[in-house]
Design a protein around this motif. Structure first.
Motif, PDB file in Angstrom:
ATOM      1  N   TYR A 193       6.164  57.236 -14.739  1.00 20.53           N
ATOM      2  CA  TYR A 193       4.772  56.940 -15.105  1.00 20.53           C
ATOM      3  C   TYR A 193       3.845  58.062 -14.663  1.00 20.53           C
ATOM      4  CZ  TYR A 193       5.972  52.143 -16.308  1.00 20.53           C
ATOM      5  OH  TYR A 193       6.506  51.043 -16.906  1.00 20.53           O
ATOM      6  N   ALA A 194       4.121  58.604 -13.485  1.00 20.22           N
ATOM      7  CA  ALA A 194       3.258  59.660 -12.958  1.00 20.22           C
ATOM      8  C   ALA A 194       3.296  60.909 -13.832  1.00 20.22           C
ATOM      9  CB  ALA A 194       3.657  60.014 -11.522  1.00 20.22           C
ATOM     10  N   MET A 195       4.367  61.055 -14.630  1.00 19.02           N
ATOM     11  CA  MET A 195       4.437  62.188 -15.550  1.00 19.02           C
ATOM     12  C   MET A 195       3.697  61.903 -16.853  1.00 19.02           C
ATOM     13  SD  MET A 195       6.069  64.489 -13.960  1.00 19.02           S
ATOM     14  CE  MET A 195       5.875  65.581 -15.333  1.00 19.02           C
ATOM     15  N   GLY A 196       3.090  60.721 -16.935  1.00 18.12           N
ATOM     16  CA  GLY A 196       2.356  60.381 -18.149  1.00 18.12           C
ATOM     17  C   GLY A 196       3.199  59.654 -19.173  1.00 18.12           C
ATOM     18  N   ALA A 197       4.357  59.129 -18.749  1.00 19.08           N
ATOM     19  CA  ALA A 197       5.213  58.410 -19.696  1.00 19.08           C
ATOM     20  C   ALA A 197       4.667  57.016 -19.954  1.00 19.08           C
ATOM     21  CB  ALA A 197       6.626  58.312 -19.149  1.00 19.08           C
TER      22      ALA A 197
ATOM     23  N   ASN B  60      -4.525  59.096  -9.902  1.00 17.98           N
ATOM     24  CA  ASN B  60      -3.802  59.076 -11.172  1.00 17.98           C
ATOM     25  C   ASN B  60      -3.583  57.649 -11.669  1.00 17.98           C
ATOM     26  OD1 ASN B  60      -1.849  58.355  -9.342  1.00 17.98           O
ATOM     27  ND2 ASN B  60      -0.242  59.631 -10.232  1.00 17.98           N
ATOM     28  N   ILE B  92      -2.714  56.888 -19.000  1.00 21.64           N
ATOM     29  CA  ILE B  92      -1.686  57.872 -19.382  1.00 21.64           C
ATOM     30  C   ILE B  92      -2.311  59.245 -19.565  1.00 21.64           C
ATOM     31  CG2 ILE B  92      -0.082  58.502 -21.221  1.00 21.64           C
ATOM     32  CD1 ILE B  92       0.657  55.567 -21.392  1.00 21.64           C
ATOM     33  N   ARG B  95      -2.852  60.684 -16.190  1.00 18.32           N
ATOM     34  CA  ARG B  95      -1.604  61.165 -15.569  1.00 18.32           C
ATOM     35  C   ARG B  95      -1.081  62.418 -16.253  1.00 18.32           C
ATOM     36  NH1 ARG B  95       0.417  55.254 -16.027  1.00 18.32           N
ATOM     37  NH2 ARG B  95      -0.969  54.283 -14.509  1.00 18.32           N
ATOM     38  N   MET B  96      -1.475  62.611 -17.513  1.00 18.38           N
ATOM     39  CA  MET B  96      -1.091  63.840 -18.196  1.00 18.38           C
ATOM     40  C   MET B  96      -1.772  65.039 -17.529  1.00 18.38           C
ATOM     41  SD  MET B  96       0.515  63.575 -21.401  1.00 18.38           S
ATOM     42  CE  MET B  96       1.410  62.190 -22.066  1.00 18.38           C
ATOM     43  N   SER B  99      -0.829  65.282 -11.928  1.00 16.24           N
ATOM     44  CA  SER B  99       0.567  64.983 -11.614  1.00 16.24           C
ATOM     45  C   SER B  99       0.720  64.475 -10.192  1.00 16.24           C
ATOM     46  CB  SER B  99       1.400  66.245 -11.732  1.00 16.24           C
ATOM     47  OG  SER B  99       1.975  66.342 -12.967  1.00 16.24           O
ATOM     48  N   MET B 100       1.923  64.015  -9.887  1.00 15.32           N
ATOM     49  CA  MET B 100       2.130  63.485  -8.542  1.00 15.32           C
ATOM     50  C   MET B 100       3.531  63.817  -8.032  1.00 15.32           C
ATOM     51  SD  MET B 100       1.342  59.677  -7.294  1.00 15.32           S
ATOM     52  CE  MET B 100       1.414  59.244  -5.574  1.00 15.32           C
TER      53      MET B 100
END
Ligand SMILES: Nc1ncnc2c1ncn2[C@@H]1O[C@H](COP(=O)(O)OP(=O)(O)OP(=O)(O)O)[C@@H](O)[C@H]1O
Ligand SMILES: [Mg+2]
Lengths: 305, 262
Positions: A193-197, B60, B92, B95-96, B99-100
């Motif tokens: 999720y943290a990668m934007g998935a 995020n 989303i 988060r794009m 990053s974490m």
């Protein structure tokens, strides 16, 4: 001189030790019963099959395309029964694996907590329905339904039995797969999720690969259930041996053949009687093979995360 | 250490404004006001349970993943000057851009290559040439390339803990985020791996804004330009790292830093 207290302690320990030994013995006995039963079954199957193969060459058994053990012109081509088993299992798995997997993904990754807790017992109930009921459901409900779409469909057919068998197997696939997916640590999901998935990407690209070994076990269990299923096929697929790869036809399977013959009154020692055991042995070998494949898959993918 | 941090041109990247956060009924953050400066390292320090991770994970929108969590106030993200906690903002999308990297290395059960490529694939980038290039660049930036270039197709779980953490950093870098959040990234690592990661963080701030949670005060002093000291969900003191460590304004901060407490 030894003090009295010491000897008293010693005595106590001895009884405790004895008790341990007795319990150990009982446990061992219980464990050996199951091992013994398995060994006994295999022994009987193999012994009777040996008698069979003294009369029928292995080549005929494997390559003959007819299965007519009770006729005067007897043929013993196991592939006839296997075709029924394979076709009905494939139909069932075409239902159970996709649906079971989708349900597992939904329940593990998407469903709100309350729904998940509600759905699980319902699914397990689906697995608890006696298979004879599924069999009649296939024969009386599903087959007529299919006949509306395809009027030439015979009253007994592998398709209808296979479809219903698939529904029966869904909970086995979904429940184990869901357990496997839920066991995937939250930290992996968070990483995704943290990668934007999205949720779906996370479920398909991270959670499922991480749960591969458990999902593979679920599939193998589903296949084993399909191969071993008897009642639904006996009721809805007809029981005449028929070498076919077409699910629209009726056919006997390894299991239904055994039921049919075992219920008849064949004289002991006749070749017809012996066929029950070779059929049983074939079935056993198939499930054994599946178990081995399952074991290998589990080993291979065990430490995925 | 940069003693000139204050004198330089500072650009705000993100600003927490009266930010409160609730785990259901439990208020874990109390009206935090704080600015994260662009291309600087900002450290969050404070005793265990004071809300460092909670604050970090607001940036995020990680808290959106669990039911019952609630934000109040906002975090302005620049240059958009938009409140990233606002309900119209898609987490989303946030988060794009932000990053974490987590406390425990959490590589996916995939190859080294696919781990780094993950964020790009999620964004629909599937061209092999582009992926190859970005994966290499990210691995170089994470100081991992030389160690893994021969075995990009090996499973990431075969790497050592420190390598896995650098892989996770590469994964976070590959999508060229504007900001990276680190939650105690070295707490599971040995001193050498820790030193590597710290060096890496110092280099990364050329490119990205960094917000880092750490338990280790020396680490905060070594890597950060700004430090925020938190206690019981409140931001006690925020300032340039030198100032916080050399002459803290508040007694609590001084006690914590000198080890009299925490
Ligand atoms: N999921 C949760 N539900 C309820 N309370 C939580 C949850 N996560 C954290 N908390 C509480 O919120 C407070 C802040 O937790 P947080 O994890 O942010 O602390 P932290 O400063 O990161 O501590 P540490 O240094 O130990 O990681 C703690 O009191 C904690 O018990
Ligand atoms: Mg924390």
């Amino acid at each position: 001189m030894i003090p009295a207290t010491t000897s008293a302690r010693l005595k106590k320990r001895r009884t405790r030790h004895l008790r341990e030994r007795v319990i150990e013995g009982v446990l061992f006995l219980a464990a050996s019963i199951s091992v013994f039963t398995t060994v006994a079954i295999v022994y009987i199957l193999v012994k009777e099959s040996v008698v069979f193969f003294q009369q029928v060459p292995l080549k005929d058994f494997l390559f003959d395309t007819q299965w007519t053990p009770l006729f005067d012109d007897a043929h013993f081509g196991i592939v006839v029964l296997l075709s029924g088993t394979v076709v009905s299992s494939v139909v069932a798995l075409c239902v159970a694996i996709p649906l079971g997997t989708i349900i597992a993904i939904y329940l593990s990754e998407f469903a709100p907590f309350a729904l998940r807790e509600l759905a699980k017992p319902f699914l397990e109930l689906l697995g608890g329905v006696p298979t004879i009921i599924y069999g009649y459901f296939a024969l009386i409900f599903v087959t007529p339904l299919l006949q509306k779409i395809y009027p030439d469909l015979p009253g007994f057919n592998l398709l209808s039995a296979g479809l219903v068998m698939g529904i029966m197997i869904i909970p086995y696939v979904s429940s184990l797969s869901e357990d496997a997916m839920r066991a995937v640590p939250m930290s992996l999901r968070e990483g995704s999720y943290a990668m934007g998935a999205t949720r779906l990407q996370t479920a398909l690209k991270v959670v499922m690969p991480a749960a591969t070994s458990g999902i593979a076990s679920a599939y193998i269990l589903g296949i084993s259930r399909a191969v071993g299923e008897t009642m639904i096929l006996a009721v809805a697929a007809g029981m005449q041996p028929n070498l076919t790869w077409n699910p629209l036809e009726p056919a006997a399977t390894v299991t239904t053949y055994i039921v049919q013959v075992a219920l008849g009154d064949l004289p002991h020692g006749s070749i017809g009687y012996q066929t029950i055991f070779v059929a049983g042995l074939s079935l056993m070998l198939m499930t054994l093979m599946l178990n081995i494949v399952g074991h290998i898959l589990r080993k291979k993918y065990r430490e995925a995360y | 250490m940069e003693t000139t941090a204050n004198a330089e041109q500072l650009v705000a990247k993100a600003q927490a404004q009266n930010l409160s956060f609730y785990y259901s009924d439990y208020q874990a953050l109390k009206s935090i006001n704080m600015t994260v400066h662009e291309k600087k390292v900002t450290a969050l320090i404070g005793p265990s349970g004071c809300g460092k991770s909670t604050l970090l994970r607001c940036f995020n929108r990680m808290h959106d993943l669990y039911p019952g969590n609630r934000y109040e106030g906002g975090i302005r993200l620049h240059p958009d000057n938009t409140d990233l906690l606002s309900p119209d903002v898609d987490p989303i999308e946030v988060r794009m851009r932000i990053s974490m990297v987590f406390q425990k290395p959490n590589p996916f059960p995939k190859s080294i290559y696919e781990n780094v490529a993950y964020g790009l694939r999620v964004r629909g980038v599937n061209k092999r040439v582009i992926l190859d290039e970005k994966v290499e660049e990210a691995l170089r930036d994470a100081a991992l390339w030389d160690e893994v270039k021969e075995r990009l197709d090996d499973l990431a779980s075969n790497l050592s803990g420190g390598q896995q953490q650098r892989l996770c950093i590469a994964r976070a870098l590959a999508t060229e985020p504007e900001m990276i959040l680190f939650d105690e990234p070295t707490s599971a690592l040995d001193p050498i791996a820790t030193a590597n990661i710290e060096e890496l963080i110092s280099e990364l701030k050329e490119k990205v804004t960094i917000l880092i949670v750490t338990h280790n005060m020396q680490q905060a002093a070594r890597v950060s330009d700004f430090t925020a000291y938190m206690y019981l969900g409140e931001l006690v003191e925020f300032g340039a790292t030198d100032q916080i460590f050399i002459k803290p304004q508040k007694k609590e901060t001084e006690d914590y830093i000198t080890g009299r407490f925490g």
